[in-house]
Design an enzyme around this catalytic site. Structure first.
Site, mmCIF file in Angstrom:
data_model
loop_
_atom_site.group_PDB
_atom_site.id
_atom_site.type_symbol
_atom_site.label_atom_id
_atom_site.label_comp_id
_atom_site.label_asym_id
_atom_site.label_seq_id
_atom_site.Cartn_x
_atom_site.Cartn_y
_atom_site.Cartn_z
ATOM 1 N N LYS A 35 0.834 -1.207 0.000
ATOM 2 C CA LYS A 35 0.000 0.000 0.000
ATOM 3 C C LYS A 35 0.869 1.258 0.000
ATOM 4 C CE LYS A 35 -4.465 0.187 2.260
ATOM 5 N NZ LYS A 35 -5.111 0.341 3.561
ATOM 6 N N LEU A 228 -33.837 8.791 3.058
ATOM 7 C CA LEU A 228 -35.201 8.279 2.959
ATOM 8 C C LEU A 228 -35.383 7.539 1.638
ATOM 9 C CD1 LEU A 228 -37.396 11.134 4.500
ATOM 10 C CD2 LEU A 228 -36.961 8.881 5.450
ATOM 11 N N CYS A 238 -19.548 0.693 7.821
ATOM 12 C CA CYS A 238 -19.853 1.402 9.075
ATOM 13 C C CYS A 238 -21.237 1.131 9.653
ATOM 14 C CB CYS A 238 -19.685 2.896 8.873
ATOM 15 S SG CYS A 238 -17.979 3.372 8.701
#
Ligand code: UDX
Length: 397
Positions: A35, A228, A238
């Site tokens: 990385k 909504l 998460c």
């Protein structure tokens, strides 16, 4: 200020790149050498709009380790273990290895209540991150609010200085309240999604107009227009994890609403399979799937509803042909949406990528064997899809 960011995942890399943009000297640390090598070449290890442009900043460097910094920020992951508890191994490694190298130690990882107050450091800060994948840069540069938990005047002053260039209210709290503020925000968002999903399902069973119902809610300023959108359930790194984590830290008499939101989400992910089964027996069918990532503009597959949906389809004996513009999944084998349609008995939309809104529906229908299209993200106008020759089913539509 010299800032060392530990962990080059979404939170770490985006935070580091944004702080460097504001002129801080930032070094991003990760123990994964591949990385770091990639980052040194200016390449991001994951897809996030706008991130790569920010990486080529002379204020920003990448390494496996560092000596000293004014601020050390912990941005490593806190996954759930198999029992639903938060796995703090990576966080504890950071505290042990790096905390003492900074005058201030800032926790940005989402940690269980009480974690920060146990850290042996004179200046500990809890500064949760509220960024969303897909809009992480904007969310970081233009946050709705900044939450800072501190227990010393010196730390509070330092954080005030750090966030000076950001045009956002700063809410100063104690450590535990800052820890809880992250869980509360994600739990609320998860609940809002489960709420709208259940109303969508209810509209369907009662014959009510879900789009109009949605509008009637969105215009109410107390409710607000966001979060909504009904769909195949919430996923990602998460919302599901943090909901599980707050429940695992609570008593069974706490949070009846959150337990309901969690249960409703598990059920929602299976609804689309039930819908499909109401239209055809699945054994031996070929199901085209558009969208695998848990949401658009990310390649992230963590807790993506598509995983459980594909597993359920396969258990029923169906085959899948999937296309996602970015999703890092073994199932992402088609080169374009039409390949997923080719000879399929039904088409499922599982992620609302912009690309899917513009597909030629007539062409898609011609390529398919069957005529069923289940729009798991309500991206199409049902009349237009029906006009293209499809049997259209949406969520609540
Ligand atoms: C979330 C929080 O929004 C962010 O503040 C926090 O820092 C990290 O967790 P993220 O996981 O990137 O961000 O995605 P988000 O945009 O919140 O979407 C989560 C899931 O909810 C997705 O699967 C999405 O498809 C779903 N969702 C979202 C809906 O089903 N309906 C909606 O109206 C909104």
């Amino acid at each position: 200020m010299k800032i060392a960011i530990i962990g080059t995942g979404y939170v770490g890399l985006v935070t580091g790149a944004c702080l460097a943009k504001f002129g801080h000297e930032v070094i991003c640390i990760d123990r994964n050498e591949d990385k770091i090598n990639l980052l040194k070449k200016g390449e991001a290890p994951f897809f996030e709009p706008g991130l790569e442009e920010l990486l080529s900043n002379p204020n920003l460097s990448f390494d496996l380790d560092f000596d000293k910094a004014d601020i050390v920020m912990c941005c490593v992951g806190t996954p759930s273990d198999s029992g639903g508890n938060v796995d703090l191994k990576a966080v504890n490694d950071v505290i042990e290895k790096h905390a003492s190298k900074g005058e201030f130690f800032v926790m940005k990882s989402t940690v269980p209540l009480g974690t920060c107050s146990k850290i042996d450091h004179p200046n500990v800060v809890m500064n949760p991150e509220f960024l969303r994948q897909g809009s992480a840069i904007k969310d970081t540069l233009e946050p709705d609010r900044i939450v800072v938990g501190t227990e010393s005047a010196q730390s509070q002053q330092m954080m005030q200085n750090l966030y000076e260039p950001f045009d956002a209210p700063i809410i100063f709290t104690d450590l535990i309240t800052a820890e809880l503020s992250k869980y509360a925000a994600n739990a609320y968002l998860a609940t809002k999604i489960s709420f709208i999903n259940e109303f969508a399902n209810f509209c369907e069973s009662k014959g009510a107009d879900f789009r109009k119902l949605q509008q009637s809610l969105k215009y109410d300023t107390r409710i607000g227009p966001e979060f909504l959108e009904a769909g195949v359930g919430f996923g990602g790194s998460c919302l599901p994890k943090d909901l599980t984590a707050i429940l695992s830290q609570s008593d069974k008499n706490d949070f009846h609403v959150l337990r309901g939101a969690d249960k409703a989400n598990k059920i929602q992910k299976q609804k689309i399979v039930e819908k499909l089964k109401s239209q055809m027996a699945l054994k031996g069918r070929k199901i085209g799937i558009l969208g695998l990532s848990f949401k658009p503009n990310t390649d992230d597959m963590r807790d993506a509803p598509s995983i459980e949906i594909i597993n359920a389809l396969k258990e029923e004996g169906a085959n899948v042909a999937c296309y996602d513009p970015q999703g890092k999944s073994e199932h992402n084998t088609c080169q374009n949406p039409y390949e997923a349609c080719d000879d399929s008995d039904a088409l499922l939309i599982l992620t609302e990528w912009e690309e899917f809104r513009g597909i030629d529906l007539k062409k898609a229908r011609r390529l398919m064997k069957g005529d069923t299209l289940i729009d798991g993200r309500n991206i199409y106008d049902p009349d237009e899809v029906r006009a293209a020759g499809f049997n259209y089913l949406g969520i609540g539509l």
